[in-house]
Design a protein around this motif. Structure first.
Motif, PDB file in Angstrom:
ATOM      1  N   GLU A   1      31.137  77.092  -4.317  1.00 30.95           N
ATOM      2  CA  GLU A   1      31.206  77.253  -2.594  1.00 30.95           C
ATOM      3  C   GLU A   1      31.505  75.540  -2.479  1.00 30.95           C
TER       4      GLU A   1
ATOM      5  N   LYS B   1      34.388  73.978  -4.813  1.00 30.64           N
ATOM      6  CA  LYS B   1      35.312  74.681  -3.980  1.00 30.64           C
ATOM      7  C   LYS B   1      35.455  73.661  -2.782  1.00 30.64           C
ATOM      8  N   ALA B   2      34.819  73.453  -2.192  1.00 27.41           N
ATOM      9  CA  ALA B   2      34.741  72.701  -1.055  1.00 27.41           C
ATOM     10  C   ALA B   2      35.452  71.315  -1.158  1.00 27.41           C
TER      11      ALA B   2
ATOM     12  N   ILE C   1      36.396  70.000  -3.944  1.00 33.79           N
ATOM     13  CA  ILE C   1      37.839  69.787  -3.707  1.00 33.79           C
ATOM     14  C   ILE C   1      38.922  70.027  -2.924  1.00 33.79           C
ATOM     15  N   ARG C   2      38.603  71.148  -1.564  1.00 32.69           N
ATOM     16  CA  ARG C   2      39.323  70.988  -0.699  1.00 32.69           C
ATOM     17  C   ARG C   2      38.901  69.805  -0.305  1.00 32.69           C
ATOM     18  N   MET C   3      38.339  68.382   0.183  1.00 29.16           N
ATOM     19  CA  MET C   3      38.012  67.851   0.906  1.00 29.16           C
ATOM     20  C   MET C   3      39.200  66.635   0.306  1.00 29.16           C
ATOM     21  N   GLY C   4      39.584  66.587  -1.022  1.00 32.19           N
ATOM     22  CA  GLY C   4      40.136  65.742  -1.604  1.00 32.19           C
ATOM     23  C   GLY C   4      39.581  65.098  -2.472  1.00 32.19           C
TER      24      GLY C   4
ATOM     25  N   ASN D   1      39.270  64.510  -6.468  1.00 34.91           N
ATOM     26  CA  ASN D   1      39.559  64.733  -8.042  1.00 34.91           C
ATOM     27  C   ASN D   1      39.108  65.630  -8.998  1.00 34.91           C
TER      28      ASN D   1
ATOM     29  N   PRO E   1      34.625  67.626  -9.129  1.00 28.76           N
ATOM     30  CA  PRO E   1      34.148  68.141  -7.836  1.00 28.76           C
ATOM     31  C   PRO E   1      32.317  67.840  -8.293  1.00 28.76           C
TER      32      PRO E   1
END
Length: 103
Positions: free
Chosen positions: A51, A54-55, A57-60, A62, A64
Protein backbone atom coordinates in the motif's frame (compact mmCIF):
# COMPACT_ATOMS: atom_id res chain seq x y z
CA UNK A 1 -1.47 7.40 2.74
CA UNK A 2 -1.47 8.85 6.23
CA UNK A 3 1.43 6.66 7.35
CA UNK A 4 3.75 8.14 4.72
CA UNK A 5 2.67 11.69 5.52
CA UNK A 6 3.29 11.09 9.22
CA UNK A 7 6.70 9.48 8.67
CA UNK A 8 7.99 12.25 6.39
CA UNK A 9 6.74 15.00 8.68
CA UNK A 10 8.68 13.58 11.65
CA UNK A 11 12.16 13.82 10.08
CA UNK A 12 14.01 16.13 7.72
CA UNK A 13 15.31 13.60 5.20
CA UNK A 14 13.42 10.36 4.61
CA UNK A 15 14.05 7.66 2.03
CA UNK A 16 11.53 4.93 1.35
CA UNK A 17 13.56 1.98 0.21
CA UNK A 18 13.69 -1.76 -0.32
CA UNK A 19 16.41 -3.76 1.39
CA UNK A 20 17.40 -5.47 -1.89
CA UNK A 21 17.40 -2.37 -4.12
CA UNK A 22 20.83 -1.29 -5.38
CA UNK A 23 19.57 2.16 -6.46
CA UNK A 24 18.19 2.72 -2.96
CA UNK A 25 21.59 1.83 -1.54
CA UNK A 26 23.33 4.22 -3.96
CA UNK A 27 21.05 7.13 -3.03
CA UNK A 28 21.55 6.41 0.67
CA UNK A 29 25.35 6.38 0.21
CA UNK A 30 25.16 9.70 -1.67
CA UNK A 31 23.33 11.30 1.25
CA UNK A 32 25.83 9.84 3.73
CA UNK A 33 28.70 11.27 1.64
CA UNK A 34 26.98 14.67 1.69
CA UNK A 35 26.96 14.55 5.50
CA UNK A 36 23.29 13.67 5.93
CA UNK A 37 21.97 10.65 7.80
CA UNK A 38 18.54 10.06 6.30
CA UNK A 39 15.88 7.99 7.96
CA UNK A 40 15.47 4.93 5.74
CA UNK A 41 12.21 2.97 5.79
CA UNK A 42 12.49 -0.41 4.09
CA UNK A 43 8.96 -0.87 2.81
CA UNK A 44 9.64 -4.51 1.93
CA UNK A 45 9.96 -5.10 5.69
CA UNK A 46 6.63 -3.40 6.46
CA UNK A 47 3.34 -5.33 6.36
CA UNK A 48 1.78 -2.26 4.69
CA UNK A 49 4.59 -2.05 2.14
CA UNK A 50 2.45 -2.74 -0.94
CA UNK A 51 0.00 0.00 0.00
CA UNK A 52 2.91 2.36 0.74
CA UNK A 53 4.36 1.65 -2.72
CA UNK A 54 1.05 2.48 -4.39
CA UNK A 55 0.69 5.65 -2.31
CA UNK A 56 4.19 6.84 -3.24
CA UNK A 57 3.40 6.42 -6.94
CA UNK A 58 0.08 8.26 -6.48
CA UNK A 59 2.03 11.11 -4.84
CA UNK A 60 3.90 11.56 -8.13
CA UNK A 61 7.08 9.53 -7.73
CA UNK A 62 7.97 7.82 -11.03
CA UNK A 63 9.32 4.76 -9.19
CA UNK A 64 8.16 3.52 -5.78
CA UNK A 65 11.71 3.25 -4.45
CA UNK A 66 13.84 5.01 -3.64
CA UNK A 67 11.38 7.75 -2.80
CA UNK A 68 13.21 10.70 -1.29
CA UNK A 69 11.52 13.32 0.87
CA UNK A 70 13.28 16.44 2.15
CA UNK A 71 11.52 18.64 4.68
CA UNK A 72 8.27 16.76 4.09
CA UNK A 73 8.33 17.35 0.32
CA UNK A 74 8.62 14.59 -2.26
CA UNK A 75 11.84 15.12 -4.22
CA UNK A 76 11.50 12.00 -6.33
CA UNK A 77 13.40 8.86 -7.12
CA UNK A 78 16.96 8.19 -8.30
CA UNK A 79 16.76 10.25 -11.52
CA UNK A 80 15.46 13.36 -9.76
CA UNK A 81 17.95 13.09 -6.89
CA UNK A 82 20.92 12.60 -9.24
CA UNK A 83 19.79 15.46 -11.50
CA UNK A 84 19.57 17.77 -8.48
CA UNK A 85 22.98 16.60 -7.28
CA UNK A 86 24.67 17.08 -10.67
CA UNK A 87 23.14 20.54 -11.08
CA UNK A 88 24.36 21.58 -7.62
CA UNK A 89 20.84 22.03 -6.26
CA UNK A 90 20.77 19.08 -3.84
CA UNK A 91 23.40 20.28 -1.36
CA UNK A 92 21.61 23.57 -0.53
CA UNK A 93 18.39 21.60 0.09
CA UNK A 94 20.28 19.33 2.50
CA UNK A 95 22.19 22.11 4.30
CA UNK A 96 19.87 22.22 7.36
CA UNK A 97 20.26 18.44 7.82
CA UNK A 98 24.00 18.01 7.33
CA UNK A 99 25.90 16.46 10.21
CA UNK A 100 22.79 16.28 12.37
CA UNK A 101 21.93 13.13 14.25
CA UNK A 102 18.65 11.48 13.23
CA UNK A 103 18.21 9.59 16.48
Amino acid sequence: MDKITRLVSERGVVIFSKSTCCLCYAVNVLFQELGVSPVVYDIDQDPEGREMEKAIIRMGCNAPVPAVFINGKLIGSTNEVMSLHLSGSLTPMLKPYQNLSTS
